[in-house]
Design a protein around this motif. Sequence first.
Motif, PDB file in Angstrom:
ATOM      1  N   VAL A   3     109.356  42.861  12.579  1.00 61.35           N
ATOM      2  CA  VAL A   3     107.937  42.513  12.537  1.00 61.35           C
ATOM      3  C   VAL A   3     107.181  43.564  11.734  1.00 61.35           C
ATOM      4  O   VAL A   3     106.312  43.243  10.920  1.00 61.35           O
ATOM      5  N   GLU A   4     107.524  44.822  11.919  1.00 58.41           N
ATOM      6  CA  GLU A   4     106.835  45.898  11.196  1.00 58.41           C
ATOM      7  C   GLU A   4     107.066  45.807   9.694  1.00 58.41           C
ATOM      8  O   GLU A   4     106.144  46.002   8.904  1.00 58.41           O
ATOM      9  N   LYS A   5     108.284  45.474   9.259  1.00 57.87           N
ATOM     10  CA  LYS A   5     108.566  45.325   7.832  1.00 57.87           C
ATOM     11  C   LYS A   5     107.753  44.168   7.259  1.00 57.87           C
ATOM     12  O   LYS A   5     107.189  44.263   6.168  1.00 57.87           O
ATOM     13  N   TYR A   6     107.693  43.046   7.970  1.00 59.39           N
ATOM     14  CA  TYR A   6     106.890  41.895   7.539  1.00 59.39           C
ATOM     15  C   TYR A   6     105.433  42.310   7.398  1.00 59.39           C
ATOM     16  O   TYR A   6     104.766  41.999   6.411  1.00 59.39           O
ATOM     17  N   ARG A   7     104.935  43.018   8.373  1.00 62.23           N
ATOM     18  CA  ARG A   7     103.553  43.487   8.364  1.00 62.23           C
ATOM     19  C   ARG A   7     103.301  44.370   7.147  1.00 62.23           C
ATOM     20  O   ARG A   7     102.295  44.219   6.452  1.00 62.23           O
ATOM     21  N   GLN A   8     104.207  45.302   6.859  1.00 57.14           N
ATOM     22  CA  GLN A   8     104.058  46.194   5.702  1.00 57.14           C
ATOM     23  C   GLN A   8     104.048  45.409   4.395  1.00 57.14           C
ATOM     24  O   GLN A   8     103.232  45.681   3.512  1.00 57.14           O
ATOM     25  N   LEU A   9     104.969  44.451   4.251  1.00 60.69           N
ATOM     26  CA  LEU A   9     105.019  43.638   3.027  1.00 60.69           C
ATOM     27  C   LEU A   9     103.725  42.855   2.836  1.00 60.69           C
ATOM     28  O   LEU A   9     103.172  42.796   1.747  1.00 60.69           O
ATOM     29  N   ALA A  10     103.255  42.242   3.921  1.00 59.83           N
ATOM     30  CA  ALA A  10     102.040  41.430   3.831  1.00 59.83           C
ATOM     31  C   ALA A  10     100.813  42.284   3.521  1.00 59.83           C
ATOM     32  O   ALA A  10     100.017  41.948   2.644  1.00 59.83           O
ATOM     33  N   LEU A  11     100.670  43.396   4.196  1.00 58.67           N
ATOM     34  CA  LEU A  11      99.482  44.226   4.014  1.00 58.67           C
ATOM     35  C   LEU A  11      99.493  44.997   2.697  1.00 58.67           C
ATOM     36  O   LEU A  11      98.472  45.549   2.296  1.00 58.67           O
ATOM     37  N   ALA A  12     100.623  44.990   1.989  1.00 61.23           N
ATOM     38  CA  ALA A  12     100.699  45.620   0.674  1.00 61.23           C
ATOM     39  C   ALA A  12     100.012  44.769  -0.398  1.00 61.23           C
ATOM     40  O   ALA A  12      99.698  45.264  -1.477  1.00 61.23           O
ATOM     41  N   LEU A  13      99.771  43.494  -0.119  1.00 59.76           N
ATOM     42  CA  LEU A  13      99.095  42.609  -1.066  1.00 59.76           C
ATOM     43  C   LEU A  13      97.585  42.837  -0.993  1.00 59.76           C
ATOM     44  O   LEU A  13      97.043  43.081   0.093  1.00 59.76           O
ATOM     45  N   PRO A  14      96.891  42.774  -2.118  1.00 61.47           N
ATOM     46  CA  PRO A  14      95.449  43.046  -2.135  1.00 61.47           C
ATOM     47  C   PRO A  14      94.644  42.119  -1.220  1.00 61.47           C
ATOM     48  O   PRO A  14      94.879  40.920  -1.178  1.00 61.47           O
ATOM     49  N   GLU A  15      93.720  42.722  -0.499  1.00 63.21           N
ATOM     50  CA  GLU A  15      92.744  42.030   0.333  1.00 63.21           C
ATOM     51  C   GLU A  15      93.349  41.148   1.429  1.00 63.21           C
ATOM     52  O   GLU A  15      92.731  40.198   1.897  1.00 63.21           O
ATOM     53  N   VAL A  16      94.545  41.471   1.853  1.00 61.04           N
ATOM     54  CA  VAL A  16      95.171  40.747   2.956  1.00 61.04           C
ATOM     55  C   VAL A  16      94.630  41.309   4.265  1.00 61.04           C
ATOM     56  O   VAL A  16      94.499  42.520   4.428  1.00 61.04           O
ATOM     57  N   ALA A  17      94.301  40.426   5.189  1.00 60.68           N
ATOM     58  CA  ALA A  17      93.807  40.836   6.501  1.00 60.68           C
ATOM     59  C   ALA A  17      94.833  40.450   7.564  1.00 60.68           C
ATOM     60  O   ALA A  17      95.465  39.401   7.474  1.00 60.68           O
ATOM     61  N   GLU A  18      94.971  41.300   8.533  1.00 56.16           N
ATOM     62  CA  GLU A  18      95.919  41.044   9.609  1.00 56.16           C
ATOM     63  C   GLU A  18      95.291  40.122  10.644  1.00 56.16           C
ATOM     64  O   GLU A  18      94.153  40.315  11.057  1.00 56.16           O
ATOM     65  N   GLY A  19      96.034  39.096  11.033  1.00 57.44           N
ATOM     66  CA  GLY A  19      95.568  38.167  12.051  1.00 57.44           C
ATOM     67  C   GLY A  19      96.197  38.481  13.393  1.00 57.44           C
ATOM     68  O   GLY A  19      96.708  39.567  13.623  1.00 57.44           O
ATOM     69  N   SER A  20      96.191  37.499  14.280  1.00 55.91           N
ATOM     70  CA  SER A  20      96.788  37.698  15.589  1.00 55.91           C
ATOM     71  C   SER A  20      98.297  37.873  15.465  1.00 55.91           C
ATOM     72  O   SER A  20      98.942  37.136  14.741  1.00 55.91           O
ATOM     73  N   PRO A  21      98.840  38.820  16.185  1.00 58.20           N
ATOM     74  CA  PRO A  21     100.283  39.037  16.102  1.00 58.20           C
ATOM     75  C   PRO A  21     101.054  37.881  16.721  1.00 58.20           C
ATOM     76  O   PRO A  21     100.630  37.283  17.704  1.00 58.20           O
ATOM     77  N   ARG A  22     102.196  37.554  16.123  1.00 61.96           N
ATOM     78  CA  ARG A  22     103.099  36.538  16.659  1.00 61.96           C
ATOM     79  C   ARG A  22     104.435  37.219  16.853  1.00 61.96           C
ATOM     80  O   ARG A  22     104.966  37.798  15.925  1.00 61.96           O
ATOM     81  N   LEU A  23     104.974  37.142  18.031  1.00 62.08           N
ATOM     82  CA  LEU A  23     106.228  37.820  18.324  1.00 62.08           C
ATOM     83  C   LEU A  23     107.366  37.261  17.484  1.00 62.08           C
ATOM     84  O   LEU A  23     107.673  36.074  17.541  1.00 62.08           O
ATOM     85  N   ASN A  24     107.965  38.131  16.705  1.00 60.14           N
ATOM     86  CA  ASN A  24     109.142  37.803  15.892  1.00 60.14           C
ATOM     87  C   ASN A  24     108.952  36.666  14.897  1.00 60.14           C
ATOM     88  O   ASN A  24     109.917  36.064  14.467  1.00 60.14           O
ATOM     89  N   ARG A  25     107.705  36.348  14.546  1.00 57.36           N
ATOM     90  CA  ARG A  25     107.488  35.373  13.488  1.00 57.36           C
ATOM     91  C   ARG A  25     106.223  35.683  12.722  1.00 57.36           C
ATOM     92  O   ARG A  25     105.323  36.337  13.208  1.00 57.36           O
ATOM     93  N   GLY A  26     106.246  35.196  11.512  1.00 53.27           N
ATOM     94  CA  GLY A  26     105.084  35.317  10.661  1.00 53.27           C
ATOM     95  C   GLY A  26     104.612  33.933  10.273  1.00 53.27           C
ATOM     96  O   GLY A  26     105.355  32.957  10.415  1.00 53.27           O
TER      97      GLY A  26
END
Length: 94
Positions: A3-26
């Motif tokens: 989940v942390e790797k997915y989060r890092q990849l997603a937040l590396a894109l410009p102007e991406v905002a984090e939404g509600s966490p989903r356990l073991n899925r994106g």
Amino acid sequence: MTVEKYRQLALALPEVAEGSPRLNRGALKLTIEQQKSLMAAEPACFGNAVGAWGRKGWTLVQLQRANSAIVGRVLEMAWRNVAPKRLAAQFDKS
């Protein structure tokens, strides 16, 4: 993929905002064609979201089954689907 790797990849894109966490899925916003293609190619990793969301292209990623290189490319593809053209152009230059 974690989940942390997915989060890092997603937040590396410009102007991406984090939404509600989903356990073991994106969750990704894809076109219907992209969604169908990914679900056919990697059915253990990608599936449509429930109900109308899934019918509109929202796709779930089962992170524990996913390859981080593939998910990284798909995250960028999903981002490009919704990013303003000027932002995508800036991203391409960087």
